[in-house]
Design an enzyme around this catalytic site. Structure first.
Site, short mmCIF file in Angstrom:
data_model
loop_
_atom_site.label_atom_id
_atom_site.label_comp_id
_atom_site.label_asym_id
_atom_site.label_seq_id
_atom_site.Cartn_x
_atom_site.Cartn_y
_atom_site.Cartn_z
N ASP A 124 0.87 -1.16 0.00
CA ASP A 124 0.00 0.00 0.00
C ASP A 124 0.93 1.24 0.00
O ASP A 124 2.13 1.11 0.28
CB ASP A 124 -0.84 -0.10 1.28
CG ASP A 124 -1.57 1.16 1.61
OD1 ASP A 124 -2.32 1.65 0.75
OD2 ASP A 124 -1.40 1.67 2.73
N ASP A 149 0.06 5.15 1.10
CA ASP A 149 -0.04 6.09 2.23
C ASP A 149 -0.08 5.35 3.57
O ASP A 149 -0.89 4.44 3.75
CB ASP A 149 -1.30 6.96 2.10
CG ASP A 149 -1.16 7.95 0.97
OD1 ASP A 149 -0.53 8.99 1.17
OD2 ASP A 149 -1.68 7.66 -0.14
N ASP A 167 -1.97 -0.37 5.75
CA ASP A 167 -2.33 0.22 7.05
C ASP A 167 -3.81 0.54 7.21
O ASP A 167 -4.23 0.98 8.27
CB ASP A 167 -1.55 1.52 7.26
CG ASP A 167 -2.08 2.63 6.36
OD1 ASP A 167 -2.32 2.37 5.16
OD2 ASP A 167 -2.30 3.75 6.86
#
Ligand SMILES: O=P(O)(O)OC[C@H]1O[C@H](O[C@H]2O[C@H](CO)[C@@H](O)[C@H](O)[C@H]2O)[C@H](O)[C@@H](O)[C@@H]1O
Length: 384
Positions: A124, A126, A327
């Site tokens: 991922d 960000d 996240d």
């Protein structure tokens, strides 16, 4: 593509907590936890209101969901009488880590499971490759992280799967060695493969930055005019709200409220609601201080992982170990397909305890970098 036409724009909530016994996962994919060491009660019995650390958005209103989707940081916890004392927080985090062990300290075990298999990495952006910052346009990844990702991609097929538009995330990462999926997996640039062309209708053959022939998979293409329209309406309707930031991610739109005073969150939710009720084929999901408007299609980051594995000729579970690091809530879809398909490992990046379908955890992007470095070192030493 199956387009479901709902009459309300649903708010996605977190899935129910899972226990290992319910998962039916092959034991060699389960991370090590000493027998009896973890009691899920430790985490689940802490009332959310008291601790502020449970990341649960089963709330009835969008405003509640916005509040619930903003886990407070440790620093804030220290400052508040109502929150956990730092020592209690540390204890709760350590207890949580018994269920989601550190991928760094579990590296040897991961490598053991990878024996005889090819590793595929999914990252991922960000909060995983770049730290969360106030201004989404300034979420730069460090040169050190870029160098490590470049090295790791030399040894393992590596893809970035982001909620950002594909162009934007490519601009941030800037590495031609990777595969990219933007808009939460609704915009994938991958290699051309006949089985993909046969099985999916939403493909276009195109060329990448180097002029190489690639396959562009965009299952929500027909939503482009609608998304553009919604983007414009959101910009217009929220222009009086200080701090709001509307980001066009091509097949989805992000409504950022990180810099909006909490007193105005209700206004943000209202503006979004006013627009969403005219678009039953769009839905709303929550990220880290962001509301995300996206098409109601049967596609997510989990499906994107499976699609990329197939595109890369890596869909045989027996000799491939996919690892996904992320996240956010949208990453849970990817953790879920890896866990439920008994395929590989999800690694949740989080500095606060959260219920997740991941197997392992890392605290922050700096630990992600260490983890990726370990793969490089391992690969280099095994080539000696
Ligand atoms: O799937 P991801 O790559 O994790 O993208 C999810 C969203 O990330 C970005 O927003 C988040 O990061 C920003 C920069 O650190 C932060 O300001 C924001 O509060 C976070 O929600 C991005 O701007 C979104 O468009 C992505 O959907």
């Amino acid at each position: 593509m199956d387009l479901k036409s709902n009459h309300t724009a649903p708010v996605l909530t977190d899935p129910a907590p899972l226990s290992k016994s319910r998962l039916g996962v092959h034991s060699n994919l389960l991370p090590y936890s000493p027998p009896g060491a973890f009691s899920s009660d430790l985490l689940l019995n802490i009332p959310w209101k008291k601790t502020g650390i449970l990341d649960d958005v089963r709330a009835s209103s969008w405003l509640d969901a916005m509040k619930a989707s903003s886990p407070r940081h440790r620093k804030m916890m220290k400052d508040s009488n109502n929150e956990l004392a730092p020592n209690d927080f540390d204890a709760a985090y350590r207890a949580w880590m018994l269920k989601y062990p550190s991928a760094l300290t579990s590296f040897e075990q991961i490598i053991k499971c990878a024996k005889g298999k090819r590793i595929a990495l999914f990252l991922d952006y960000d909060g995983t490759l770049s730290p969360i910052v106030d201004n989404p346009d300034c979420a730069f990844m460090s040169d050190a992280m870029r160098a490590v990702v470049k090295k790791v991609a030399k040894y393992f097929p590596t893809a970035v799967i982001s909620g950002r538009s594909r162009d934007k995330v490519y601009e941030f990462v800037g590495l031609t060695e990777l595969y990219y999926a933007g808009s939460h997996g609704m915009d994938i640039m991958g290699p051309v493969r006949q089985s993909i062309l046969d099985d999916h209708t939403d493909n276009i053959t195109s060329t990448d930055q180097q002029g190489k022939e690639v396959n562009l998979f965009q299952p929500a293409r027909e939503f482009l005019p609608m998304i553009d329209e919604v983007f414009k309406s959101l910009v217009e309707n929220t222009k009086e709200i200080k701090g709001v930031n509307i980001e066009n991610n091509k097949f989805c739109v992000s409504v950022h409220y990180r810099n909006v005073d909490e007193k105005s969150w209700q206004t943000v939710a209202q503006c979004v609601d006013d627009i969403m009720k005219h678009y039953p084929r769009l839905r709303l999901t929550h990220g880290r201080k962001v509301l995300e408007v996206r098409p109601v299609i049967n596609w997510d980051k989990g499906k994107a992982v499976m699609f990329l594995l197939e595109s890369l000729g890596l869909s045989n579970c027996n000799d491939v170990l996919p690892i996904y690091v992320g996240d956010d809530r949208t990453d849970e879809d990817a953790f879920k397909v890896l866990r439920e398909g008994n395929r590989g490992y999800g690694i949740l990046v989080s500095a606060v305890p959260k219920e997740s379908k991941a197997f392992y955890s890392l605290r922050d992007p700096s630990e992600v970098m260490e983890f990726l470095k370990s793969f490089v070192i391992w690969k280099q030493s095994s080539a000696l």
